[in-house]
Design a protein around this motif. Sequence first.
Motif, PDB file in Angstrom:
ATOM      1  N   GLN A 140       0.845  -1.206   0.000  1.00 24.62           N
ATOM      2  CA  GLN A 140       0.000   0.000   0.000  1.00 24.62           C
ATOM      3  C   GLN A 140       0.880   1.255   0.000  1.00 24.62           C
ATOM      4  O   GLN A 140       0.703   2.166   0.793  1.00 24.62           O
ATOM      5  N   LYS A 141       1.839   1.257  -0.927  1.00 24.01           N
ATOM      6  CA  LYS A 141       2.785   2.363  -1.063  1.00 24.01           C
ATOM      7  C   LYS A 141       2.828   2.822  -2.516  1.00 24.01           C
ATOM      8  O   LYS A 141       2.588   2.059  -3.446  1.00 24.01           O
ATOM      9  N   SER A 142       3.192   4.071  -2.699  1.00 22.12           N
ATOM     10  CA  SER A 142       3.372   4.611  -4.046  1.00 22.12           C
ATOM     11  C   SER A 142       4.738   4.198  -4.582  1.00 22.12           C
ATOM     12  O   SER A 142       5.599   3.704  -3.842  1.00 22.12           O
ATOM     13  N   GLU A 143       4.967   4.455  -5.872  1.00 20.03           N
ATOM     14  CA  GLU A 143       6.274   4.160  -6.458  1.00 20.03           C
ATOM     15  C   GLU A 143       7.375   4.915  -5.720  1.00 20.03           C
ATOM     16  O   GLU A 143       8.431   4.349  -5.418  1.00 20.03           O
ATOM     17  N   ALA A 144       7.146   6.181  -5.444  1.00 17.77           N
ATOM     18  CA  ALA A 144       8.156   6.994  -4.772  1.00 17.77           C
ATOM     19  C   ALA A 144       8.442   6.474  -3.362  1.00 17.77           C
ATOM     20  O   ALA A 144       9.602   6.447  -2.917  1.00 17.77           O
ATOM     21  N   GLU A 145       7.397   6.069  -2.667  1.00 17.69           N
ATOM     22  CA  GLU A 145       7.573   5.564  -1.298  1.00 17.69           C
ATOM     23  C   GLU A 145       8.375   4.260  -1.299  1.00 17.69           C
ATOM     24  O   GLU A 145       9.251   4.053  -0.443  1.00 17.69           O
ATOM     25  N   VAL A 146       8.087   3.379  -2.253  1.00 14.33           N
ATOM     26  CA  VAL A 146       8.829   2.115  -2.336  1.00 14.33           C
ATOM     27  C   VAL A 146      10.300   2.392  -2.643  1.00 14.33           C
ATOM     28  O   VAL A 146      11.197   1.786  -2.046  1.00 14.33           O
ATOM     29  N   LEU A 147      10.544   3.327  -3.550  1.00 11.29           N
ATOM     30  CA  LEU A 147      11.930   3.688  -3.871  1.00 11.29           C
ATOM     31  C   LEU A 147      12.674   4.200  -2.643  1.00 11.29           C
ATOM     32  O   LEU A 147      13.845   3.859  -2.420  1.00 11.29           O
ATOM     33  N   ARG A 148      12.005   5.002  -1.862  1.00 14.43           N
ATOM     34  CA  ARG A 148      12.636   5.553  -0.662  1.00 14.43           C
ATOM     35  C   ARG A 148      12.960   4.431   0.335  1.00 14.43           C
ATOM     36  O   ARG A 148      14.031   4.427   0.960  1.00 14.43           O
ATOM     37  N   ILE A 149      12.057   3.481   0.479  1.00 15.42           N
ATOM     38  CA  ILE A 149      12.288   2.343   1.368  1.00 15.42           C
ATOM     39  C   ILE A 149      13.514   1.551   0.908  1.00 15.42           C
ATOM     40  O   ILE A 149      14.372   1.163   1.703  1.00 15.42           O
ATOM     41  N   ILE A 150      13.597   1.323  -0.417  1.00 14.61           N
ATOM     42  CA  ILE A 150      14.712   0.556  -0.979  1.00 14.61           C
ATOM     43  C   ILE A 150      16.034   1.264  -0.721  1.00 14.61           C
ATOM     44  O   ILE A 150      16.990   0.664  -0.202  1.00 14.61           O
ATOM     45  N   THR A 151      16.121   2.524  -1.074  1.00 17.88           N
ATOM     46  CA  THR A 151      17.395   3.235  -0.953  1.00 17.88           C
ATOM     47  C   THR A 151      17.819   3.405   0.500  1.00 17.88           C
ATOM     48  O   THR A 151      19.006   3.261   0.825  1.00 17.88           O
ATOM     49  N   ASP A 152      16.856   3.684   1.374  1.00 18.08           N
ATOM     50  CA  ASP A 152      17.198   3.845   2.789  1.00 18.08           C
ATOM     51  C   ASP A 152      17.739   2.537   3.377  1.00 18.08           C
ATOM     52  O   ASP A 152      18.736   2.534   4.114  1.00 18.08           O
ATOM     53  N   CYS A 182      14.491   1.240  -9.908  1.00 22.89           N
ATOM     54  CA  CYS A 182      14.787   0.618  -8.608  1.00 22.89           C
ATOM     55  C   CYS A 182      16.215   0.108  -8.565  1.00 22.89           C
ATOM     56  O   CYS A 182      16.937   0.305  -7.578  1.00 22.89           O
ATOM     57  N   TYR A 183      16.644  -0.535  -9.645  1.00 27.18           N
ATOM     58  CA  TYR A 183      18.009  -1.054  -9.701  1.00 27.18           C
ATOM     59  C   TYR A 183      19.035   0.075  -9.665  1.00 27.18           C
ATOM     60  O   TYR A 183      20.024   0.004  -8.934  1.00 27.18           O
ATOM     61  N   ARG A 184      18.794   1.113 -10.459  1.00 30.07           N
ATOM     62  CA  ARG A 184      19.752   2.227 -10.506  1.00 30.07           C
ATOM     63  C   ARG A 184      19.949   2.837  -9.131  1.00 30.07           C
ATOM     64  O   ARG A 184      21.084   3.078  -8.691  1.00 30.07           O
ATOM     65  N   GLU A 185      18.842   3.095  -8.454  1.00 32.85           N
ATOM     66  CA  GLU A 185      18.939   3.762  -7.159  1.00 32.85           C
ATOM     67  C   GLU A 185      19.488   2.835  -6.074  1.00 32.85           C
ATOM     68  O   GLU A 185      20.184   3.280  -5.158  1.00 32.85           O
ATOM     69  N   ALA A 186      19.191   1.547  -6.187  1.00 34.51           N
ATOM     70  CA  ALA A 186      19.741   0.585  -5.223  1.00 34.51           C
ATOM     71  C   ALA A 186      21.258   0.506  -5.358  1.00 34.51           C
ATOM     72  O   ALA A 186      21.989   0.472  -4.351  1.00 34.51           O
TER      73      ALA A 186
END
Length: 429
Positions: A140-152, A182-186
């Motif tokens: 129940q997250k947006s694309e931006a929220e999931v990206l933030r979770i991944i990078t953090d 997602c891969y790039r930011e990870a």
Amino acid sequence: MPFGFLRRAKKRVTGVVKQAIIRHHKNSGTVLFSDTTLRDGEQMPGATLDPDDKLRIALALEEAGVHSIDAGFPASSPADVEAIRRMVGVVKKPVLTALCRTVRGDVDAADEALHGNPTNKRGVSLFCGTSPLHRQFKLQKSEAEVLRIITDSVAYASEKFEIVAFSPEDASRTEIPYLCQCYREAIDAGATTIGFPDTVGILTPEKAAAFIRAIQDGVPNLDKALLAVHFHNDLGLAVANTLACVAEGANVVQCTINGIGERAGNASLEEVAIALALHPEQYGVEFKLDTTKLYGLCQLVSELTGLPLARNKPVGGENIFATEAGIHQDGLLKNPDTYLPYRPEKVGASGLTLVIGRHSGRRAVAHRMHELGYELSEDQILAVLQSIKDVPKEERITDELLKQFARRVATPARLTHAGNKSVGQFDQG
């Protein structure tokens, strides 16, 4: 000299070393095998392993030459922590990794479980759902929220581990542009490996290969990380999909022994390995697994999980080096290569077996009777063969039964063998 400066300098040096190692792996033309029998494989209903079992399998995997072992999910249970702790300092050659959600507490649990292992032999594998289904219904997250979770979470993990893998769960149903983002930011956050998991096993080899090409095109910083693949077998294509991705340049393949795992299981490590071993000209890669350990691994995992192998299971199944068909038996007696893709010793199996039954021919029956000490004429062999064909289908043809048939037609001759061969086994010539 300020402590902060020293720490930053050490981190820069570590980063340079990591990148050199990654470049070496990517340029070596070697495919690395990562085994997840102890984690994903154990998730198969009925396949529970205790810590001692996991240690035995881990040591066998080490002996076979796997590059890394997915040792467990520390945050999920104390038993996983205990199993990992038993491996630390004992299983020395492979990298031991622990599975983590994109949660700091999971990373901390992994850090504690793997404490004491050398920094170059311990790592974490983070996962987070990225597909529209997972974003909407699971997270129940947006694309931006999931990206933030991944990078953090990747950044946090990279503070504690030099080896950090990130896999977008349900990658094969994730929009390619978002998947690549997602891969790039990870990678920018510190991931040293990115994984492509076909979580529900829906891909075909052609589509799997297309995903790898899209990732290679859409992730410009991929030179800073290894690319791993992880396939499930819901369509019976996990091994084929894995091989298709190797052909496209995947650096790491993650598999399980006997293909055990969720639902229809995972890509079978022994099947991927033997396919690569038999077709080096097609895939153009090397790997460091000892294929002579594969058969024993199959038997060990089957024994400890209590999951029997199908008789026709490639590499480890009971029927792989056995035949009852008369034409095949005749050919195998003349030269085993007539009806084998590879000799049993290539995977560490003990030998070939001629199963005596209704479909057997004269040559195989004569061979077995000779092993049992009976030298029979052609007519006598035909009489024994007819007796075999008259046996009800549910009755097994044993040595004792063959001796009964022989005694009806002949007098026992001098034993021609030492008597130490198993039923139906013969020299491979």
